[in-house]
Scaffold this motif. Sequence first.
Motif, PDB file in Angstrom:
ATOM      1  N   GLY A 196      -0.092   6.016  -9.319  1.00  0.00           N
ATOM      2  CA  GLY A 196       0.338   4.755  -9.903  1.00  0.00           C
ATOM      3  C   GLY A 196       0.279   4.743 -11.414  1.00  0.00           C
ATOM      4  N   GLY A 197       0.304   5.933 -12.025  1.00  0.00           N
ATOM      5  CA  GLY A 197       0.235   6.017 -13.476  1.00  0.00           C
ATOM      6  C   GLY A 197      -1.154   5.794 -14.039  1.00  0.00           C
ATOM      7  N   VAL A 198      -2.174   5.788 -13.177  1.00  0.00           N
ATOM      8  CA  VAL A 198      -3.548   5.531 -13.621  1.00  0.00           C
ATOM      9  C   VAL A 198      -4.393   6.778 -13.423  1.00  0.00           C
ATOM     10  N   GLN A 199      -4.910   7.321 -14.520  1.00  0.00           N
ATOM     11  CA  GLN A 199      -5.830   8.454 -14.470  1.00  0.00           C
ATOM     12  C   GLN A 199      -7.250   7.912 -14.352  1.00  0.00           C
ATOM     13  N   ARG A 200      -8.050   8.466 -13.408  1.00  0.00           N
ATOM     14  CA  ARG A 200      -9.387   7.929 -13.166  1.00  0.00           C
ATOM     15  C   ARG A 200     -10.294   9.024 -12.638  1.00  0.00           C
ATOM     16  N   ASP A 201     -11.583   8.683 -12.453  1.00  0.00           N
ATOM     17  CA  ASP A 201     -12.539   9.667 -11.954  1.00  0.00           C
ATOM     18  C   ASP A 201     -12.864   9.444 -10.479  1.00  0.00           C
ATOM     19  N   TRP A 202     -12.029   8.690  -9.780  1.00  0.00           N
ATOM     20  CA  TRP A 202     -12.193   8.486  -8.341  1.00  0.00           C
ATOM     21  C   TRP A 202     -10.817   8.496  -7.689  1.00  0.00           C
ATOM     22  N   ALA A 203     -10.784   8.851  -6.404  1.00  0.00           N
ATOM     23  CA  ALA A 203      -9.510   8.927  -5.685  1.00  0.00           C
ATOM     24  C   ALA A 203      -9.247   7.646  -4.903  1.00  0.00           C
ATOM     25  N   GLY A 204     -10.222   7.207  -4.117  1.00  0.00           N
ATOM     26  CA  GLY A 204     -10.039   6.009  -3.305  1.00  0.00           C
ATOM     27  C   GLY A 204      -9.368   6.309  -1.982  1.00  0.00           C
ATOM     28  N   VAL A 205      -9.137   5.251  -1.212  1.00  0.00           N
ATOM     29  CA  VAL A 205      -8.493   5.385   0.096  1.00  0.00           C
ATOM     30  C   VAL A 205      -7.282   4.458   0.155  1.00  0.00           C
ATOM     31  N   PRO A 206      -6.217   4.855   0.897  1.00  0.00           N
ATOM     32  CA  PRO A 206      -4.996   4.027   0.957  1.00  0.00           C
ATOM     33  C   PRO A 206      -5.224   2.756   1.774  1.00  0.00           C
ATOM     34  N   ARG A 207      -4.729   1.656   1.250  1.00  0.00           N
ATOM     35  CA  ARG A 207      -4.779   0.379   1.954  1.00  0.00           C
ATOM     36  C   ARG A 207      -3.504  -0.400   1.672  1.00  0.00           C
ATOM     37  N   LYS A 208      -3.157  -1.299   2.588  1.00  0.00           N
ATOM     38  CA  LYS A 208      -2.042  -2.216   2.384  1.00  0.00           C
ATOM     39  C   LYS A 208      -2.546  -3.441   1.621  1.00  0.00           C
ATOM     40  N   LEU A 209      -1.902  -3.756   0.502  1.00  0.00           N
ATOM     41  CA  LEU A 209      -2.231  -4.962  -0.244  1.00  0.00           C
ATOM     42  C   LEU A 209      -1.094  -5.959  -0.034  1.00  0.00           C
ATOM     43  N   PHE A 210      -1.398  -7.071   0.642  1.00  0.00           N
ATOM     44  CA  PHE A 210      -0.401  -8.080   0.955  1.00  0.00           C
ATOM     45  C   PHE A 210      -0.346  -9.139  -0.143  1.00  0.00           C
ATOM     46  N   SER A 211       0.880  -9.553  -0.469  1.00  0.00           N
ATOM     47  CA  SER A 211       1.068 -10.663  -1.397  1.00  0.00           C
ATOM     48  C   SER A 211       0.879 -11.953  -0.615  1.00  0.00           C
ATOM     49  N   PRO A 212      -0.032 -12.830  -1.043  1.00  0.00           N
ATOM     50  CA  PRO A 212      -0.315 -14.055  -0.290  1.00  0.00           C
ATOM     51  C   PRO A 212       0.939 -14.872  -0.021  1.00  0.00           C
ATOM     52  N   GLY A 213       1.135 -15.195   1.258  1.00  0.00           N
ATOM     53  CA  GLY A 213       2.244 -16.058   1.650  1.00  0.00           C
ATOM     54  C   GLY A 213       3.578 -15.368   1.821  1.00  0.00           C
ATOM     55  N   SER A 214       3.677 -14.080   1.473  1.00  0.00           N
ATOM     56  CA  SER A 214       4.978 -13.418   1.541  1.00  0.00           C
ATOM     57  C   SER A 214       5.126 -12.513   2.756  1.00  0.00           C
ATOM     58  N   TYR A 236      -4.451   0.979   7.246  1.00  0.00           N
ATOM     59  CA  TYR A 236      -3.267   1.479   7.936  1.00  0.00           C
ATOM     60  C   TYR A 236      -3.640   1.800   9.374  1.00  0.00           C
ATOM     61  N   GLU A 237      -2.805   1.332  10.292  1.00  0.00           N
ATOM     62  CA  GLU A 237      -3.068   1.598  11.708  1.00  0.00           C
ATOM     63  C   GLU A 237      -2.993   3.099  11.992  1.00  0.00           C
ATOM     64  N   GLY A 238      -3.939   3.556  12.802  1.00  0.00           N
ATOM     65  CA  GLY A 238      -3.943   4.966  13.187  1.00  0.00           C
ATOM     66  C   GLY A 238      -4.450   5.899  12.117  1.00  0.00           C
ATOM     67  N   CYS A 239      -5.053   5.346  11.062  1.00  0.00           N
ATOM     68  CA  CYS A 239      -5.573   6.179   9.979  1.00  0.00           C
ATOM     69  C   CYS A 239      -7.088   5.987   9.886  1.00  0.00           C
ATOM     70  N   PRO A 240      -7.875   7.063   9.861  1.00  0.00           N
ATOM     71  CA  PRO A 240      -9.334   6.927   9.730  1.00  0.00           C
ATOM     72  C   PRO A 240      -9.700   6.089   8.507  1.00  0.00           C
ATOM     73  N   PRO A 241     -10.726   5.242   8.598  1.00  0.00           N
ATOM     74  CA  PRO A 241     -11.058   4.281   7.531  1.00  0.00           C
ATOM     75  C   PRO A 241     -11.242   4.910   6.151  1.00  0.00           C
ATOM     76  N   TYR A 242     -11.796   6.140   6.082  1.00  0.00           N
ATOM     77  CA  TYR A 242     -12.075   6.713   4.776  1.00  0.00           C
ATOM     78  C   TYR A 242     -11.245   7.966   4.491  1.00  0.00           C
ATOM     79  N   ALA A 243     -10.094   8.077   5.169  1.00  0.00           N
ATOM     80  CA  ALA A 243      -9.178   9.187   4.900  1.00  0.00           C
ATOM     81  C   ALA A 243      -8.439   8.939   3.589  1.00  0.00           C
ATOM     82  N   GLU A 244      -8.223   9.984   2.805  1.00  0.00           N
ATOM     83  CA  GLU A 244      -7.509   9.834   1.546  1.00  0.00           C
ATOM     84  C   GLU A 244      -6.003   9.924   1.720  1.00  0.00           C
ATOM     85  N   SER A 245      -5.548  10.207   2.956  1.00  0.00           N
ATOM     86  CA  SER A 245      -4.118  10.307   3.240  1.00  0.00           C
ATOM     87  C   SER A 245      -3.846   9.643   4.600  1.00  0.00           C
TER      88      SER A 245
END
Length: 250
Positions: A196-214, A236-245
């Motif tokens: 996302g154009g952001v350089q950082r010292d952590w990777a994180g895990v993929p999640r869906k971010l919903f826009s409220p009401g949309s 994400y359905e079918g994805c382990p909670p702490y998987a990076e992909s």
Amino acid sequence: MIGFVISFIFVLVAILILQQDWVHIAINTTSSTVPPPRLITKDELSLYNGDENSRGLYLAILGQVFDVEKGMKHYGPGGGYHFFAGKDATLAFVTGDFTDPGLTDDVSGLSPAQVVALYDWLAFYHKDYRPVGRLVGRFYGESGEPTEALLKVEAVLEEGKRLKDQAKAENQNLPACNSEWSSARNGRVWCSTKSGGVQRDWAGVPRKLFSPGSGRSRCVCVQNSSRLENVNIREYEGCPPYAESCPVTE
């Protein structure tokens, strides 16, 4: 000795008084020599459309008129942006609607983000072309004063800047995922130390971010457990909670 000191103080005071007078004169001279903005009517502006019998090549954006003669190949007859010449077609700069109804200065329906983009265009013209005056009409009155319409646009601009700063801060905390798609293998989203154009010292895990009401969502990388409790963030359905992909089929 005392007489010398008194004389020195007198001279110093006199110099200070003269300096104040010079500053006063300089200020008055500057303010009096700066010419008021040239006021241009719509009929006059229409004479600067670059055609054979025109007076030159002008266009207006948000009521500010610019000489675009040096961009003749773009704004002159046959140019790709000739429809901007000789008028204020502010709305079309952000909508891309170059039909006659779209070539208007009515921007009352623009969103805050679109108004921010509009002022980016205005900054471009100030940088690349010479301003020549103000257009009497929607944005400036007959004396060159800002109209209520312009004040409303500027208020929307401030809201747009606030939302832009908010989105920028959110993007730092919740950067977008990397993604790829293949018709044969569907696709996947994943997180890394740069996404996302952001350089950082952590990777994180993929999640869906919903826009409220949309009901619409986008993939973001989430760093810590507190973010996982956000009601607008879902796994994400079918994805382990702490998987990076995570695989995706959408």
